[in-house]
Structures are given as C-alpha cells and as structure tokens.
Design a protein around this motif. Structure first.
Motif, PDB file in Angstrom:
ATOM      1  N   UNK A  98       0.809  -1.226   0.000  1.00 15.71           N
ATOM      2  CA  UNK A  98       0.000   0.000   0.000  1.00 15.71           C
ATOM      3  C   UNK A  98       0.839   1.271   0.000  1.00 15.71           C
ATOM      4  N   UNK A  99       2.139   1.151  -0.168  1.00 13.73           N
ATOM      5  CA  UNK A  99       3.002   2.328  -0.275  1.00 13.73           C
ATOM      6  C   UNK A  99       3.242   2.622  -1.757  1.00 13.73           C
ATOM      7  N   UNK A 100       2.809   3.781  -2.195  1.00 14.99           N
ATOM      8  CA  UNK A 100       3.073   4.208  -3.569  1.00 14.99           C
ATOM      9  C   UNK A 100       4.432   4.905  -3.600  1.00 14.99           C
ATOM     10  N   UNK A 101       5.278   4.532  -4.542  1.00 17.00           N
ATOM     11  CA  UNK A 101       6.621   5.086  -4.564  1.00 17.00           C
ATOM     12  C   UNK A 101       7.060   5.368  -5.995  1.00 17.00           C
ATOM     13  N   UNK A 102       7.994   6.299  -6.109  1.00 16.81           N
ATOM     14  CA  UNK A 102       8.604   6.619  -7.389  1.00 16.81           C
ATOM     15  C   UNK A 102      10.026   7.097  -7.113  1.00 16.81           C
ATOM     16  N   UNK A 103      10.947   6.722  -7.974  1.00 20.66           N
ATOM     17  CA  UNK A 103      12.330   7.155  -7.824  1.00 20.66           C
ATOM     18  C   UNK A 103      13.023   7.133  -9.165  1.00 20.66           C
ATOM     19  N   UNK A 104      14.104   7.914  -9.286  1.00 20.26           N
ATOM     20  CA  UNK A 104      14.762   7.938 -10.575  1.00 20.26           C
ATOM     21  C   UNK A 104      16.020   8.777 -10.612  1.00 20.26           C
ATOM     22  N   UNK A 105      16.554   8.877 -11.836  1.00 20.16           N
ATOM     23  CA  UNK A 105      17.753   9.640 -12.133  1.00 20.16           C
ATOM     24  C   UNK A 105      17.426  10.667 -13.208  1.00 20.16           C
ATOM     25  N   UNK A 106      18.105  11.821 -13.130  1.00 25.08           N
ATOM     26  CA  UNK A 106      17.866  12.895 -14.100  1.00 25.08           C
ATOM     27  C   UNK A 106      19.205  13.477 -14.533  1.00 25.08           C
ATOM     28  N   UNK A 107      19.309  13.762 -15.846  1.00 29.68           N
ATOM     29  CA  UNK A 107      20.507  14.392 -16.395  1.00 29.68           C
ATOM     30  C   UNK A 107      20.086  15.490 -17.368  1.00 29.68           C
ATOM     31  N   UNK A 119      -6.231   4.687   8.397  1.00 31.00           N
ATOM     32  CA  UNK A 119      -7.242   4.638   7.341  1.00 31.00           C
ATOM     33  C   UNK A 119      -7.414   5.981   6.645  1.00 31.00           C
ATOM     34  N   UNK A 120      -7.298   7.086   7.391  1.00 34.59           N
ATOM     35  CA  UNK A 120      -7.543   8.402   6.820  1.00 34.59           C
ATOM     36  C   UNK A 120      -6.277   9.245   6.676  1.00 34.59           C
ATOM     37  N   UNK A 121      -5.134   8.727   7.080  1.00 32.30           N
ATOM     38  CA  UNK A 121      -3.916   9.531   7.120  1.00 32.30           C
ATOM     39  C   UNK A 121      -2.838   8.943   6.212  1.00 32.30           C
ATOM     40  N   UNK A 122      -2.124   9.846   5.537  1.00 35.20           N
ATOM     41  CA  UNK A 122      -1.009   9.446   4.678  1.00 35.20           C
ATOM     42  C   UNK A 122       0.143  10.418   4.884  1.00 35.20           C
ATOM     43  N   UNK A 123       1.339   9.871   4.962  1.00 34.61           N
ATOM     44  CA  UNK A 123       2.536  10.696   5.055  1.00 34.61           C
ATOM     45  C   UNK A 123       3.322  10.563   3.752  1.00 34.61           C
ATOM     46  N   UNK A 124       3.679  11.704   3.162  1.00 37.76           N
ATOM     47  CA  UNK A 124       4.437  11.723   1.913  1.00 37.76           C
ATOM     48  C   UNK A 124       5.816  12.280   2.199  1.00 37.76           C
ATOM     49  N   UNK A 125       6.843  11.542   1.810  1.00 37.06           N
ATOM     50  CA  UNK A 125       8.224  11.971   2.018  1.00 37.06           C
ATOM     51  C   UNK A 125       8.971  11.877   0.694  1.00 37.06           C
ATOM     52  N   UNK A 126       9.731  12.906   0.384  1.00 41.81           N
ATOM     53  CA  UNK A 126      10.488  12.914  -0.859  1.00 41.81           C
ATOM     54  C   UNK A 126      11.795  13.665  -0.699  1.00 41.81           C
ATOM     55  N   UNK A 180       1.772  15.785   5.323  1.00 39.49           N
ATOM     56  CA  UNK A 180       0.822  14.979   6.082  1.00 39.49           C
ATOM     57  C   UNK A 180      -0.567  15.236   5.516  1.00 39.49           C
ATOM     58  N   UNK A 181      -1.217  14.161   5.034  1.00 40.40           N
ATOM     59  CA  UNK A 181      -2.522  14.270   4.377  1.00 40.40           C
ATOM     60  C   UNK A 181      -3.594  13.586   5.215  1.00 40.40           C
ATOM     61  N   UNK A 182      -4.732  14.243   5.290  1.00 40.92           N
ATOM     62  CA  UNK A 182      -5.882  13.684   6.006  1.00 40.92           C
ATOM     63  C   UNK A 182      -7.081  13.684   5.078  1.00 40.92           C
ATOM     64  N   UNK A 183      -7.668  12.513   4.864  1.00 36.91           N
ATOM     65  CA  UNK A 183      -8.856  12.380   4.020  1.00 36.91           C
ATOM     66  C   UNK A 183      -9.979  11.760   4.859  1.00 36.91           C
ATOM     67  N   UNK A 184     -10.817  12.604   5.492  1.00 36.03           N
ATOM     68  CA  UNK A 184     -11.897  12.071   6.329  1.00 36.03           C
ATOM     69  C   UNK A 184     -12.970  11.342   5.522  1.00 36.03           C
ATOM     70  N   UNK A 185     -13.135  11.722   4.242  1.00 41.12           N
ATOM     71  CA  UNK A 185     -14.073  11.028   3.361  1.00 41.12           C
ATOM     72  C   UNK A 185     -13.630  11.259   1.919  1.00 41.12           C
ATOM     73  N   UNK A 186     -14.354  10.714   0.980  1.00 38.38           N
ATOM     74  CA  UNK A 186     -13.938  10.776  -0.426  1.00 38.38           C
ATOM     75  C   UNK A 186     -14.036  12.178  -1.015  1.00 38.38           C
TER      76      UNK A 186
END
Length: 756
Positions: free
Chosen positions: A383-392, A434-441, A496-502
């Motif tokens: 359930x962890x969405x992730x993305x990573x990469x290299x840039x030039x 259930x309603x909380x997500x932490x995004x780190x980048x 820090x994201x909070x989604x109490x409903x849709x």
C-alpha cells in the motif's frame, strides 16, 4: 494607466443579463452536461484525479482552454490565481513567468527562469520557449510552490506543464479557422489514429498571422505583428501489451515583429540633460515631459507607436523532440524519457523609440541547445506508492547583443555558457492509518555552470564599455572573462494528508527548491557585476484543502502558504562610477512571502457554470544596507523593505458560462471571463514610474455547437473595454526617455471548427 471601474461593472452585470434566460433554459432541451469536469493530472509523475493530489495545482483541460480562446501560454494568467507574466518586448517577446511572486528577469537567454516550463515532461531551458503557441493540447498544469523533488530543476516558484494530445486507437481529426482584428488569420488542424494494429501516429499544425496592432506614426507601417507556424508529429509503437515507445518531433518558426514602446520624455525642456531639468516620476507617467529634441507623445496608447524603423523583427526558430519508453515490469513501471531541444532568437529594439536624430538600436541574437534524460521506476508495495529515478541535463548557450548609435557599433556583448546537471530523486506515499497518509520525498542535485567567455567589445574589437559616444571618452576596459560555479544541493518534501471522506482532502506540507548559481552578462560594468552569484533557495510551508460538495456540483480548493526565500537572484539596473548605464547580477537579499488562494467551481444547474479564483500575496525583501540601486536622479536607494516585481497584493479571476439548448439545432453558450489585479512594480527598486496601477480585463464569447459535436462556431471579443495596461516598464539614467511595454488591446473575431 487608468483604472476603469466600468470594466468590473460589466462583469457584475453578466448574471443580470443571464437571469431572464433561466426559465427558458430550464424549459428547453439543453444538452446534458456533467456537473464538474474531472481532470487527470501528472503532478506526482503518475496520473491521478485533480482532487486526489495534495499539491496546489490548477489544471486546464483542452475544452476549457478552447472555450477561453487561449492561443499562447501567457494567456493562462487570466484564469490562474497568483500567476502573472511580464516581458521586455510586450506580449510577443520572451515572457518572465511569475508564480506567487517568484520570478527571474533577464534580458539575455544566459539564465533560466525560476518557474520551470515542461512540454510532455521535457524541461525547456530557454525562457523564450514560454512564448510558444498552444495547439492540439490535452491539458495544461500549473503547479504553485517549489517542486524540488519530482521535477527539481529550477522550480523555486513552481512550474507549467504542457501536455499535448497523443495518438489514439480510433481515428480522429479536426480543423479550425479564426479571423480576427488586425487581419488575424489562425489555422489549426490535427489528425491521428492507427497505422497498423500496434503503430499509432498523430500530426498537428498551427499558423497564426496578423498585421500588427500598432500603427507606426513615423513610417506609416505596423508593428507588433504575429507570424508563427508550428507543427508536431508524434508516433507510438505498442511493441507488446506491457512495452510501448513514443517518438515526437516539433518545429516552430516566428517571423513577426515586436511592438513599439510607449514613450515618455523625462525632461522639462529640450537640450543637454542635467539633474536640474529632470521630471518627477509623476510627471513622466503623465507624459508631461519631453525627450532630448523636444519630442512628446501626449497620449501614449497600445495602438500607436513611434519608430524610424520599418520593422522590428522578432524572429525565432525552435525544434526538438523526445523518445519516451514505458515498460510495465509487473512489479513496477519503468519510464525512460530522452529529449533534445534547439532554440535561436533574433530581435531588434528601437531604443530611442521615436523619430530621433540620434538613432539608437539594440540587437539581440541568442542560441541554445540542450539534452535531457530521465529514468524512473514507479510502483506500489504494501500500500506504499513510490517513485524514484535519475535525471541528467546539459545545455550550451550563446548570447550576443549589440548597441548602435547612428548605425555605428558602439558596444557589443557576447557570452557563451554551459550547464551540466545530475540528480537522483525518490518519493513515497506511506499510509499511517485509514484516513492519514505521510508523503516523504528527497532529491540531490549536482550542477556545474561554466561561463566560457564574457566580453564587451566595440567596433574595433576592444573590450570596452562606453558612456554614449564613439570617441572613446568615458570608456572602461573589461577583459575577456571566464569562470564557473558548482552547486550541490538537497531538496525535500514532507506532507501529512488527512482524508476524512472521499470528498475532502486536507494537507500540511513542507517543500524546498533551489535555483543554481549563475552569471549576469547583460552590459556589465566590470567583472564583479557578472558574478557568479550563489544559488537561491526557497523553504515553503503550505496548508491546503481540496473539497467537493453538493453531490459534485461545487468544488472548493484553498491553500495558504509561507516562503522563506533566501539569496534571491536579481539583475538590477543602475549606473557605474562614470555614469554609464549598466547592470549588476546579485543575490539581492532574503524575502518573506506569504499569501493564500482559493479556486471555486459551481454548477448549480446543468446549464450554468461559475468559476472564481481569489489570491492574496505579500512580499518583503530583507537586504543589507549596502545593497542599493542608483536611480535616474543620481540617488542610491536601498532595496531593503521593497516588494518583489509583479506581485499584486490581491487578484480576482473568474468565468460565467450559460448553456442554452436549441433542440435539434444544438447548443448555444454565452460566456464571460474576467481578471482584476492590484498594482505592481516591475523592478525591485520599486521606482514609482516602473509601476502598473490596478486594472481589470473582461472578455466575452458566444459559442454554438451542433448536436453531434462535429461543428462549432464562435464569436468573441477580448479585453472588451479596451483597458490600457502595461506588462513592463524601463527607465535608465543614460536615456532621455522612459519606456512601457503594452498588453494586448481590444481584440475581436470569429472561429469555426469541424471535427471528424
């Protein structure tokens, strides 16, 4: 400039005009419409619904931009909160993009904007690329705030992302023709579909031509003309169900002309300049003063100018392309994007800007070549969405300017620069509950910039800067100069994201961004004025919410932000010790920026759509006491406490659209759009002359569409009240005039489109 209150009265009157139609529309057979258009965005490097992305982003679909009649990226400012554009050469020249007060003003192409511009995920290093045409577009995304993790490169203020239409599995095509003011002819066409079972292609073309909106009262000709042709070819090969490759090539060419300036004399009487006969800023703004030979334009207007030149060319060509490979590995998606871009521009500026016995001309010739490569992996695990990469990224830039008096070369300035940038980045969306997500980048960038040569040369080849004549008096020798600067910086994101409903998403986030150190090569007075200067950085805090109400009929997105903006880069004008007009490239100081935005869309009934954007902005520069700018009156003024350029304290934008059903005849739409902004300065010296008073613009449009959607006709008038406003102002101690660059005057026309 005048503040026309009736402009806003006209906007307020639109609902009254539409009110009598309400009963008719509800009884008629209006074409059914979705409550609010759902738009997918790629702000997180994956396509998600706009309301599911915890980023301050305005997304404009192809339909909404078509309904607004947008022809270029700069017109987007009319419907995007806290987004503005100014430009030295008015609406047809290289634009200086500004988001939440963050911008960079450079009259050469040596430096990059603080606002990133991306076309189909390819970063565009040339500032002037933002002057390109909008055509065959899928959507436009405007991301506010530093984007230092997933996009990274020079995005201290935000970015614009232009996504073009891609080939489809079904054949589709369209063609449109527009005729408008000043003999405007705009032709646009596109066609695409399958070539074989696994090979798709699409081709698009646009031609935009007009005779120019300004009458030259010296030669009788016209200036400010548009003459642009642009094309794009895109093909996709679907090798397997999990592997595809898209190849695209584009080309654009402009042979138009820049508009002439508004000309303001700066002296109380003709003759030799002195501090004793200089006018005050208010007198200059009121056009009460004269130039050296007694010239005065009593009523500057966007539709007339004075120049002894028959043409002021604004020529550019741009071409390039990309290869995008997408491979679904099962456990992750691999994307590799390679891009090549080339750009060159030539423009001629009439510096004296009137029929003067002393003919002063400025020539600008710039070239740039760039290559970029990004490779990234994206997936979801536990359930962890992730993305990573290299840039030039790498580029090579050549800039050349020339200053002539009476067709004799007084000064030439040339420079070549190279940039190489490498980065590694990663970001993860981590569910906490259930309603909380932490995004780190995070992103780490290594960047080297080289100034290979920067010299100022006269006709004899000597490196000099002169005081306004060809005798050599007052000249300063400037040696050929080469240097480099290396910037290695981490940037971060934490949210820090909070989604109490849709229907509700709230977020509190911290983001950082930086723009690497660089050089100023626009007529420096000495080596120290060239730089290099250090990197500028932004640490930003933002609190936002994205909400949907009334069964999807009301969408309200709001955000509030605070920026700690350090080592703000600026090219400032002034004079050197000999009184020669010059420029200085500096880290001007630190800036506190705070503000808020709200974007509201409401569809109370199927026939009526209301959009409203609100924004506030406050900026204050904190600079050392010795950071001063020499003004026209021989004063050295500190910039401490000043506000940033093009940063209005508040602005309002919006649109109202009424869809009237016509049974078997289709549907008729009546639409108005508007924007109002508070006054702004055009330079950090906050010179009272370099200021645009508050103004507003109202546009009207009537659209007919057939029942099948195949045929469409439009009639429009933009800037209906013919509001006079300027997008740039300039005043230098070396000239007997001050200048203003006009925004577009009233423009009306009609357009017809057919689809297949």
């Amino acid at each position: 400039m005048r503040n026309r209150n009736y402009c806003y009265a006209a906007a307020a009157a639109i609902p009254l005009f539409l009110a009598p139609l309400t009963t008719v529309a509800q009884d008629g057979a209006a074409k059914p419409r979705a409550p609010i258009e759902e738009i997918l965005v790629s702000a997180t490097k994956r396509e998600e619904k706009l309301q599911d992305v915890a980023v301050s982003v305005t997304a404009l679909s192809a339909e909404s931009m078509q309904n607004m009649g947008f022809q270029s990226i700069t017109q987007l400012t009319q419907q995007v909160p806290n987004f503005s554009v100014q430009g030295l050469f008015g609406p047809s020249g290289p634009p200086f993009l500004n988001i939440r007060g963050v911008s960079f003003i450079d009259y050469t192409d040596m430096n990059e904007s603080s606002i990133g511009l991306y076309v189909d995920e390819i970063y565009q290093g040339a500032t002037a690329a933002a002057a390109g045409q909008l055509f065959d577009v899928q959507r436009m995304e405007i991301l506010r705030g530093p984007q230092g993790t997933l996009f990274g490169r020079n995005t201290t203020g935000g970015l614009l992302h232009y996504i073009s239409k891609k080939p489809t599995n079904d054949f589709e095509a369209y063609a449109s023709y527009q005729y408008g003011s000043y003999e405007q002819n705009v032709l646009e066409a596109a066609a695409g579909g399958p070539i074989t079972d696994n090979w798709l292609a699409r081709i698009a073309f646009k031609s935009n031509h007009d005779e120019g909106f300004q009458k030259n009262r010296v030669t009788g000709g016209r200036l400010g003309a548009t003459d642009i042709q642009a094309s794009r070819f895109t093909t996709t090969w679907e090798a397997t169900e999990n592997l595809s490759a898209t190849l695209s090539y584009h080309y654009a060419k402009s042979d138009g002309s820049i508009p002439g300036y508004a000309v303001y004399g700066t002296r109380t009487g003709a003759g030799t300049p002195s501090l004793a006969n200089l006018c005050s800023p208010d007198q200059v703004d009121a056009s009460d003063c004269v130039a050296r030979n007694g010239f005065r334009d009593p009523n500057p207007s966007p539709t007339h100018t004075y120049s002894d030149m028959n043409d002021l060319p604004n020529d550019y060509t741009a071409d390039g392309g990309y290869l995008n490979i997408d491979w679904n590995l099962g456990w992750a998606d691999l994307t590799a994007i390679s891009g090549i871009e080339k750009y060159k521009r030539f423009s001629l500026q009439d510096i004296d800007a009137y029929d003067s016995p002393i003919d002063q001309l400025g020539f600008y010739d710039n070239k740039m070549r760039q290559f970029s490569q990004e490779v990234r992996l994206a997936g979801e695990s536990s359930n962890i969405k992730w993305v990573g990469g290299l840039f030039y990224y790498s580029d090579n830039r050549d800039t050349h300017s020339q200053y002539q008096i009476n067709r004799a070369i007084l000064l030439q300035s040339s420079a070549e620069g190279e940039t190489e940038s490498k980065a590694v980045f990663a970001q993860a969306d981590i569910p906490l509950a259930e309603q909380w997500t932490f995004v780190a980048g995070a992103r780490y960038t290594w960047e080297d910039r080289d100034l290979i040569d920067s010299t100022n040369r006269n006709a004899a080849g000597n490196s000099v800067l002169c005081a306004g004549d060809t005798t050599g008096a007052g000249c300063i020798v400037i040696p050929s100069y080469s240097t480099n600067i290396t910037t290695n910086k981490p940037t971060y994101k934490a949210s820090l994201e909070w989604r109490p409903n849709t229907d509700v998403l709230t977020y509190l986030q911290f983001t950082s961004g930086f723009k690497s150190g660089s050089f100023g090569v626009s007529i420096p007075s000495n080596v120290a004025a060239i730089g290099p200067v250090g990197a500028e950085t932004v640490d930003a805090w933002e609190l936002g919410a994205k909400t949907t109400w009334l069964d999807g009929r009301l969408r309200a997105n709001v955000s509030a932000f605070y920026y700690d903006y350090a080592n703000y880069q600026a090219i400032v004008g002034g004079t050197n010790s000999s009184g020669v007009p010059t420029s200085f490239f500096v880290n001007a100081g630190d800036v506190d920026i705070k503000g808020a935005e709200a974007e509201l869309t409401y569809v109370p009934i199927d026939q009526l759509e209301l959009n409203l954007g609100l924004s506030t902005l406050s900026s204050e520069i904190s600079a050392p006491s010795n950071r001063v700018i020499a003004n026209y009156y021989g004063q050295s003024l500190p910039i401490d406490g000043n506000e940033l350029p093009s940063a209005p304290a508040y602005s309002v934008n919006g649109s109202i659209a009424w869809h009237q059903g016509l049974d078997d005849l289709g549907m008729l739409t009546f639409q108005t759009s508007f924007k109002y902004q508070d006054d702004v300065y055009f330079n950090i010296d906050n010179n009272p002359f370099k200021k645009q008073d508050a103004y507003g613009i109202v546009n009207f449009r009537m659209i007919w569409e057939s029942v099948s959607g195949r045929y469409r006709g439009e009639a429009f008038v933009d800037n209906a009240t013919n509001e006079e406003y300027q997008v740039h102002r300039f005043q230098s101690a070396g000239f007997d005039t001050a200048y203003g660059g006009w925004g577009m005057p009233r423009w009306y026309g009609a357009k017809f489109t057919v689809k297949y």
